[in-house]
Each structure stands twice: as C-alpha cells, then as structure tokens.
Scaffold this active site. Structure first.
Site, PDB file in Angstrom:
ATOM      1  N   ASP A 134       0.844  -0.978  -0.167  1.00  0.00           N
ATOM      2  CA  ASP A 134       0.007   0.034  -0.083  1.00  0.00           C
ATOM      3  C   ASP A 134       1.028   1.304   0.170  1.00  0.00           C
ATOM      4  O   ASP A 134       0.525   2.234  -0.710  1.00  0.00           O
ATOM      5  CB  ASP A 134      -1.120  -0.137   1.079  1.00  0.00           C
TER       6      ASP A 134
ATOM      7  N   GLU B  95       0.292  -5.214  -5.461  1.00  0.00           N
ATOM      8  CA  GLU B  95      -0.101  -4.352  -6.242  1.00  0.00           C
ATOM      9  C   GLU B  95       1.002  -3.543  -7.110  1.00  0.00           C
ATOM     10  O   GLU B  95       1.257  -3.500  -8.352  1.00  0.00           O
ATOM     11  CB  GLU B  95      -1.148  -3.478  -5.949  1.00  0.00           C
TER      12      GLU B  95
END
Length: 395
Positions: free
Chosen positions: A25, A290
């Site tokens: 994140d 991600e």
C-alpha cells in the site's frame, strides 16, 4: 483546533495510508504522491501510520520524526489521535479504504456545512483490479451519514477506469537503461552480486511463501545454462529454507549459494528507483502485491504475479481477470502456457508449475515481445495521476 481551520482549506492534497504487508500500500501511495508533486506541482501531505516499514523503500526516511519532506512530499507520522493540528487540503484521499482519523472527518464535515468554505474533495483510492465490475463503479459517489459525498476512484486497464500509475518519462528511462547491458551489469555490482555474466539468465523473486517456488528452485538447479535467482530478505526466502545451509534469519545481503547451475543471491532492500531498475535488468520477474505487479509490467519483461491470497480463493478470480486482458491478443499456445504457469504458482502446485515452466522455453521469444508491447497498450494514453487530477477538476 482553531476556528480559522474550520472555514478554509489550503492548496495541498492529503493522502492517508495504513501500511499493509510492509510495502504494497505504501509503495503505491508513495509513487502517486511523488508524481503529483513532481509533474503537477501539487503540494502533497502523505500521512503514514508505519514509518519504519516505509523507510525500507525510502532509506533516508527517519522513522522517529513526526514530519519530514522528500521529493517535494511532506510526510507525516499518522498517530491516533493525530498529534498535529489538521488543516484540510483541497483533496483528501484515503488509500485502499483506510479509515480517516476522526479529527479529519470532523473538519471535512464542518467545512461542508460552512456556506463560505471551500470543502475538500473526498476520495477513496481503491485497489487495482481488471475485473469487469470496476468499469461501472469507478467514479461513483457514496453519501456518508453526514450527507457528504465520498467518491470511489478505481485504477484500471481501460479508459472507463482511473488508469495506472506511470510517470511521464518512465518508458524512455527504461528503454535507455535496457539499450546497454552495461547498465544491468553495473547495477548487479552495486548490489554486491558477483559471478553474473552478461548472458546468464537472471530472475528476480519477490513473492509470498509458496511450494511452487520451492519446486522451481529445485528445477532451476538442473538448468542447461547458468541461472541466478535474486531474492530479498523476506517471505520468499521461507520457501527456500530447505536449500540454505543457514537459518533464513541469519542471511545477509550479498550472500550467495550455488546449487547446481543455479546461484541464489540475497538482495539488499532498495528504493523504488532501484527496484524498477532491478526489474528492467532481469530476464524474468516474480512479483507480488500491487505496486510490484504493475512495475513488472512496465519493465517489459515476462513475469509471474503472485497475488495476495484471499478467502474462498477470490484472489484467483482477480488473477484470471487480469490474465484474460493480458493474453487478449496472444496466440493460444503462448497464452495458455503463461496462464498455466501463473495459475500453478498461485495455487502452490509444485508439479504443475515445473511442467508449465519447462514449456515456457518454447514460447519465451514471442512472450518477451508481448511484454515489450503491453505497457503502451495498457496505459491507454493516460496515467492514473493525470486522470485523477482531471477527475478532481470535473467533480
């Protein structure tokens, strides 16, 4: 809290991030914050709850300081409650559904109630997904109990979504780097990696634990040509413990272990620029999460995406959605081979991942060409930051 702060905002943007899985994140939000500051000259306040983990990808960051500035971004320690008086920015972004501090919500609510105030835009930056439903949800408002609208911003792979994080000069920098083998050889030397020759096969490994990784390491030892696996200290090494003569916790960067025709190198942690260059320099990348997943795509090299496991194997739904669009214009055999090796790795299927890895050799050249073509197709003429700035203007 002063009265003046309830009737005004400043020109800055606030981004709030809770650190999950150490780097995922914060990796995304840090890249976004830097790009907004560098390319759009937006003052950004980045609020982070775990500066220690953040410092792994920003080595000059001091985890003991409540406020510091890097790359034009003001970084704040996010404590609960906030121990710094909060002045709202033009835009308030909660990254990946993190819960805003009560003080921040309180200020936002009162700014919206003040007729003469300039109320901030409140956005929730969601996780990246290639699933079809994202197209219909991107940009939708959600009315909060207070009556304020919060907007959902979904990154994605087509023009109906919020786009993908990509700095304006990234592809040119990558192409210049990859144009000369000297660049990768110099990088390997700077990282303390010895014994790598220019034509050896080099694979970076940044995954979660997986029996599939253990099986691949075993397979790579019998490679007909020298191979090198570059692995940072972390979860990947747990799967490699059976091959190591020392405990994983005792490993230090720069160590290497030769196993047949494979050499395992322990990598030091690096900043984001260094990580990009590492991906550009390897022949194949195994990545997770991600941020690393997207940077592997921008590296224009074949890769395996080890997606974060979720309940009821929902992560496999996300994986398959991405694989469908990635393989859309690939020949059937190439698409099937790449898809199966990714699926086997994520399912931890040791036997299947070895079988499909062996089949990669027959399709590696067209797969490499596809990896080169993909970034420009995926970017869709507009990156996430530019779409985000326009979204704020339009809303």
């Amino acid at each position: 809290m002063t009265t003046s702060n309830l009737t005004r905002t400043t020109k800055h943007w606030d981004i709030f991030c809770t650190v999950v899985d150490n780097y995922g994140d914060i990796g995304v939000t840090w890249r976004l914050a830097k790009q907004l500051a560098a390319e759009y000259h937006i003052p950004v306040h980045l609020w982070v709850d775990d500066l220690h983990s953040f410092s792994h990808i920003l080595p000059n960051l001091d985890p003991t300081l409540a406020q510091q500035t890097f790359n034009g971004v003001n970084i704040f320690q996010w404590n609960t409650p906030l121990d710094i008086e909060y002045v709202a920015g033009e835009v308030v972004i909660e990254a990946f559904a993190c819960e805003l501090p009560k003080q921040v919500k309180w200020v936002i609510e009162r700014l919206h109630k003040q007729p003469q105030s300039s109320a901030p835009h409140w956005l929730n930056l969601e996780y990246l997904s290639a699933e079809d439903w994202v197209d219909g949800c991107h940009g939708l408002p959600s009315t909060q109990p207070s009556g304020i609208k919060k907007w959902f911003y979904f990154p994605g792979f087509n023009h109906k979504t919020g786009g993908l994080i990509c700095e304006k000069n990234l592809f040119n920098e990558r192409d210049q780097w990859q144009a000369s083998p000297n660049n990768k050889m110099r990088l390997f030397e700077e990282l303390g990696l010895s014994g790598i020759r220019v034509n050896d096969t080099v694979i970076s490994v940044f995954s979660y634990e997986s029996a599939a990784l253990t099986a691949l390491i075993n397979q790579w030892q019998a490679s007909p040509k020298p191979m090198h696996a570059l692995v940072p200290k972390g979860r990947s090494l747990t799967s490699l413990a059976p091959f190591l003569p020392v405990d994983v916790t005792d490993l230090i960067p720069g160590q290497q272990f030769k196993m047949g025709n494979l050499t395992l190198h322990i990598l030091p942690m690096t900043d984001q620029t260094g990580f990009d260059r590492l991906l550009w320099s390897c022949d194949f990348n195994i990545v997770r999460g991600e941020d690393s997943f997207l940077r592997a795509q921008w590296a224009a090299k074949p890769f395996i995406w080890h997606i974060y496991p979720q309940e009821d194997d929902y992560h496999l739904v996300k994986l398959q959605a991405f694989m469908r669009i990635y393989c859309d214009n690939l020949a059937a055999q190439i698409a099937a081979t790449w898809t199966e090796v990714n699926l086997a790795f994520n399912q931890g299927d040791a036997k299947a991942v070895v079988n499909h890895w062996q089949q990669l050799n027959s399709v590696i050249l067209p797969l490499q060409q596809h990896a080169i073509n993909w970034p420009n197709n995926a970017l869709n003429d507009a990156d996430l930051a530019s779409r985000l700035v326009q979204f704020v203007k339009n809303s």
